[in-house]
Every structure is written in structure tokens, then in C-alpha cells.
Motif scaffolding. Structure first.
Motif, PDB file in Angstrom:
ATOM      1  N   LEU A  70     -44.524  -5.173  -1.186  1.00 14.82           N
ATOM      2  CA  LEU A  70     -43.684  -5.922  -0.262  1.00 14.82           C
ATOM      3  C   LEU A  70     -42.615  -4.997   0.311  1.00 14.82           C
ATOM      4  O   LEU A  70     -42.362  -3.920  -0.229  1.00 14.82           O
ATOM      5  CB  LEU A  70     -43.027  -7.100  -0.987  1.00 14.82           C
ATOM      6  N   ARG A  84     -41.891 -15.357   5.003  1.00 11.52           N
ATOM      7  CA  ARG A  84     -40.679 -14.964   4.276  1.00 11.52           C
ATOM      8  C   ARG A  84     -39.499 -14.835   5.237  1.00 11.52           C
ATOM      9  O   ARG A  84     -38.386 -15.262   4.932  1.00 11.52           O
ATOM     10  CB  ARG A  84     -40.903 -13.621   3.568  1.00 11.52           C
ATOM     11  N   GLN A 110     -46.463  -5.610  -5.498  1.00 12.83           N
ATOM     12  CA  GLN A 110     -47.221  -6.303  -4.465  1.00 12.83           C
ATOM     13  C   GLN A 110     -47.073  -5.653  -3.088  1.00 12.83           C
ATOM     14  O   GLN A 110     -47.443  -6.235  -2.074  1.00 12.83           O
ATOM     15  CB  GLN A 110     -46.784  -7.768  -4.389  1.00 12.83           C
ATOM     16  N   PRO A 139     -37.534  -8.116  -1.388  1.00 12.71           N
ATOM     17  CA  PRO A 139     -38.806  -8.695  -1.856  1.00 12.71           C
ATOM     18  C   PRO A 139     -39.533  -7.805  -2.854  1.00 12.71           C
ATOM     19  O   PRO A 139     -40.128  -8.296  -3.816  1.00 12.71           O
ATOM     20  CB  PRO A 139     -39.607  -8.864  -0.565  1.00 12.71           C
ATOM     21  N   ASP A 140     -39.500  -6.483  -2.650  1.00 15.82           N
ATOM     22  CA  ASP A 140     -40.241  -5.590  -3.529  1.00 15.82           C
ATOM     23  C   ASP A 140     -39.665  -5.594  -4.945  1.00 15.82           C
ATOM     24  O   ASP A 140     -40.408  -5.461  -5.921  1.00 15.82           O
ATOM     25  CB  ASP A 140     -40.229  -4.173  -2.953  1.00 15.82           C
ATOM     26  N   LYS A 141     -38.334  -5.758  -5.089  1.00 14.90           N
ATOM     27  CA  LYS A 141     -37.724  -5.838  -6.411  1.00 14.90           C
ATOM     28  C   LYS A 141     -37.963  -7.203  -7.052  1.00 14.90           C
ATOM     29  O   LYS A 141     -38.114  -7.303  -8.269  1.00 14.90           O
ATOM     30  CB  LYS A 141     -36.224  -5.565  -6.316  1.00 14.90           C
ATOM     31  N   ASP A 142     -37.959  -8.254  -6.215  1.00 13.29           N
ATOM     32  CA  ASP A 142     -38.174  -9.596  -6.759  1.00 13.29           C
ATOM     33  C   ASP A 142     -39.603  -9.778  -7.259  1.00 13.29           C
ATOM     34  O   ASP A 142     -39.840 -10.444  -8.275  1.00 13.29           O
ATOM     35  CB  ASP A 142     -37.862 -10.653  -5.692  1.00 13.29           C
ATOM     36  N   GLN A 143     -40.556  -9.181  -6.553  1.00 15.93           N
ATOM     37  CA  GLN A 143     -41.965  -9.285  -6.944  1.00 15.93           C
ATOM     38  C   GLN A 143     -42.587  -7.889  -6.909  1.00 15.93           C
ATOM     39  O   GLN A 143     -43.296  -7.546  -5.970  1.00 15.93           O
ATOM     40  CB  GLN A 143     -42.710 -10.240  -6.014  1.00 15.93           C
ATOM     41  N   PRO A 144     -42.288  -7.060  -7.908  1.00 14.91           N
ATOM     42  CA  PRO A 144     -42.786  -5.676  -7.896  1.00 14.91           C
ATOM     43  C   PRO A 144     -44.302  -5.605  -7.999  1.00 14.91           C
ATOM     44  O   PRO A 144     -44.954  -6.494  -8.552  1.00 14.91           O
ATOM     45  CB  PRO A 144     -42.104  -5.063  -9.123  1.00 14.91           C
TER      46      PRO A 144
END
Length: 387
Positions: A106, A71, A104, A97-102
Motif C-alpha cells: 500500500l 481509501r 500489502q 496505509p502501508d504501516k496500518d496494513q504491512p
């Protein structure tokens, strides 16, 4: 413990691979830190990790650090392309990243500051900040000459906070703001002369509660020049000011149809307070300079400018007792009071750290010509809020 180090080692190796020389920047250790771990990598990089306890090391495996290097490579490429195409010397980009793919685990935020490459074709300095959560972060900085610094630490680390604040300052470099300003101080009559109404300036009580200057207003701050530790800005905005002139001893303010002046009250009249109050709506304009230290704290500030305003109110209030009586009386006069409706003048300020002083001088006289004492007003005091 080895499981926790494996993804962490992969992340740090990916960030430092390909660099000719690396150096570690050690962070200020909070009082609660108990463990320090130093790792020497094959490419001569030395990394220092400070944690409060071993539990923080075990939590690293929850952040998928082994996939974070991929990333980062994508994010860095985007930041370098934006810096190359941008019109400024540097570009700061943020990724979440954590908001884009909650769900996981990130990182919460990845912030990359990329500088425009030099004209000689060399690569400019870059900075990468990775926030795994609100209490743990990693910062890398490449100065463009093959030297890399890496800082790792918990929340409270002055190095990570200072670099984050530096990026925020860069974002607001050309951004205007609106600040609330509040001043409090004292008044005085200066540059006085005798005329047909008065032999000179009225004698004022310097430290009475009714003797003072207050101002509250809004400052529109437009930056003119900006550097890492200095900011030059033009400020202007409306303000409401109140000037109170309290007489000393048994003197009182008197208003007739043709003039306003002061006189000594008769002995049968004991004056507690006799004050002139002037309320003005003004528009000040100032050129202000603000300096900060490396920790982004205010050090020295200064400003100079002028103001112009219109009188919107005022009164003469006299509180007294008559001889042989304990009853307090109050007389209040309103109207034009023979004052100049328009007031204008010069003002300045100087400050060091939290202490800020101001002074303002009225260029025109307080009273209309030959309708009151021939004198000017001087106000000075503390600036509590503002730019």
C-alpha cells in the motif's frame, strides 16, 4: 503496458470525477527522466506522467491503485470533517496505509490538506498527496471553484517537494523552536572622551588575531506572526560573549590599584601583543523578521533588540621580548580590572540569503567612572548560525 495503465487510470479517474473543469500541472523533469506520457480523459482532464524508464510504469501494478480510490474517498471525508470543525483555516491530516496494513504494497503516506468551507456555502480548496514510495508521488489540488490540478512525478520533482514543504510550514506555524547561534566579528572603542585617566580612546589593532568578538548562545524562537513567505518572531536566550581589545604598536595595558589605562612601553621592552579580554554572560532579546521565496529559501532577514549581561571573567595579557633576548615573556593580570560588572546595550542584524551581518553597541561605558578610559564598545561581524 496496458496492465500497468489500468489501475493507474482508475485512480486518476476517481480523483477527477465530478469536477467541471481540470487542468494538469507539469512537474520539472529530472535530468534522468527519459519518457513522458500524456493522457486525455473524457472529462477534459489532461494528465502528464513522467518516469525515468518503463520499469516504473510496470511497478504501478504493485500498489493496488484500483482499491486506492475507495481509501481516498474515506480519507478525504475525514479531512473535510476535521476542517469544518477546526478553528483554523485549514487542516492537514496524514494517513499511513502501508504501516496500518504491512505487507500489502500500500502507499507509504497519504497527506490531505482541507480548507474550511466559505461562509457562502461553497467548498474550499483541498489538496491530496499520495506517496507510493520515496521516489514516486501523486498530488491533486482543488481550488474550490471546480478547477483541479494533478501532478505526478518521481522524487526530485520541485512541484511535489514545494507543496510538501508548504504543508510542513503550516504545521509548524505556531510552534516555538530553540536555535543555536554563533557570531564572530571585531571590536572597536567609540563615543570616547578625555578624562583624568586617559586623553581618549586607546589605539586598537583592527585586524589582529587577538582582536575580535565571539558569541555562542541559544535562541528561544516564539513566532508572533506567520505567513507563507514571512515570519515575525521574538527571540531570547542566554549567550556567552568574549570581547578582545588588542593594542596597536608598542602600547600595553597597565592596571594599578586605582585605574586601568594604556601607555607606551619602554624601548627595551618590545610588545608582541597586549590585549584586554572581557567574558560576559548575557541575555539578548530581539524582534526578528525572516522572509522566504516561493521555494522556501531565505531571502531577507532583519532584527532589532537589546541585551544585558554580567561580566564573569577577564584578563590583561601582555606578550613581549626584552632587548637583546629572543625569549618571549608573558604577563597576565586577572581580577576586577576596574571594569563595569554589568553591560547592556542595543543590537541589530540584517541579512540577505546566506550573508548575515550584526552590530551591537554598549550603552554604558566599558570601565568604571574615572577608573579607565571613558569609552563605549562597538562590536560587528557575521552571524554564522541562528534564526
Amino acid at each position: 503496458m496496458q496492465r500497468a495503465f489500468l489501475p493507474f487510470f482508475l485512480l486518476l479517474s476517481g480523483l477527477t470525477a465530478g469536477l467541471n473543469e481540470a487542468r494538469a500541472t507539469r512537474l520539472a523533469v529530472p535530468a534522468t527522466v527519459q519518457d513522458t506520457i500524456v493522457m486525455r480523459l473524457p472529462n477534459r482532464a489532461t494528465l502528464t506522467l513522467t518516469v525515468r524508464d518503463a520499469a516504473q510504469l510496470r511497478q504501478l501494478k504493485n500498489y493496488h491503485l484500483d482499491s486506492l480510490t475507495t481509501r481516498l474517498a474515506t480519507y478525504i471525508t475525514q479531512a473535510e470533517a476535521a476542517a469544518k470543525a477546526g478553528t483554523t483555516n485549514q487542516v492537514t491530516m496524514r494517513f499511513y496505509p502501508d504501516k496500518d496494513q504491512p505487507g500489502q504494497n500500500l502507499p507509504e503516506e497519504i497527506r490531505i490538506t482541507a480548507h474550511k468551507p466559505g461562509t457562502d456555502g461553497t467548498k474550499g480548496p483541498t489538496k491530496t498527496q499520495v506517496y507510493l514510495n520515496k521516489k514516486f508521488g501523486i498530488t491533486t489540488y482543488n481550488d474550490g471553484d471546480g478547477k483541479n490540478s494533478i501532478s505526478i512525478g518521481t522524487n526530485g520533482s520541485s512541484s511535489v517537494k514545494t507543496k510538501a514543504d508548504s504543508a510542513k510550514r503550516g504545521d509548524r506555524r505556531d510552534r516555538h523552536t530553540v536555535d543555536l547561534r554563533f557570531d564572530i566579528g571585531l571590536n572597536s572603542f567609540v563615543n570616547s572622551s578625555a578624562n583624568s585617566v586617559s586623553s581618549g580612546a586607546p589605539s586598537l589593532s583592527r585586524w589582529g588575531w587577538g582582536m575580535g568578538y565571539t558569541s555562542i548562545g541559544l535562541d528561544y524562537v516564539q513566532p508572533i506572526a506567520y505567513s507563507k513567505r514571512a515570519k515575525l518572531a521574538l527571540t531570547l536566550g542566554p549567550e556567552f560573549t568574549t570581547n578582545r581589545f588588542l593594542l596597536r604598536g608598542n602600547d600595553q595595558w597597565v592596571k594599578t590599584n586605582t585605574a586601568t589605562f594604556t601607555e607606551r612601553a619602554p624601548d627595551a621592552k618590545q610588545i608582541d601583543e597586549s590585549r584586554l579580554t572581557i567574558n560576559t554572560l548575557s541575555l539578548p532579546v530581539m524582534l526578528r523578521l525572516k522572509l522566504r521565496n516561493k521555494d522556501d529559501r531565505r531571502t531577507l532577514s532583519a532584527g532589532i533588540g537589546g541585551f544585558a549581561g554580567y561580566r564573569v571573567g577577564g584578563n590583561i595579557t601582555t606578550e613581549y621580548k626584552l632587548a637583546g633576548s629572543d625569549n618571549k615573556h608573558e604577563d597576565k593580570l586577572r581580577g576586577d580590572l576596574n571594569l563595569n560588572e554589568w553591560q547592556y546595550g542595543l543590537q541589530g542584524e540584517i541579512g540577505f540569503h546566506a550573508l548575515r551581518l550584526f552590530a551591537r553597541y554598549n550603552l554604558n561605558e566599558v570601565f568604571e567612572d574615572a577608573k579607565g578610559p571613558q569609552t563605549h564598545a562597538l562590536s560587528f561581524g557575521l552571524r554564522v548560525l541562528g534564526f
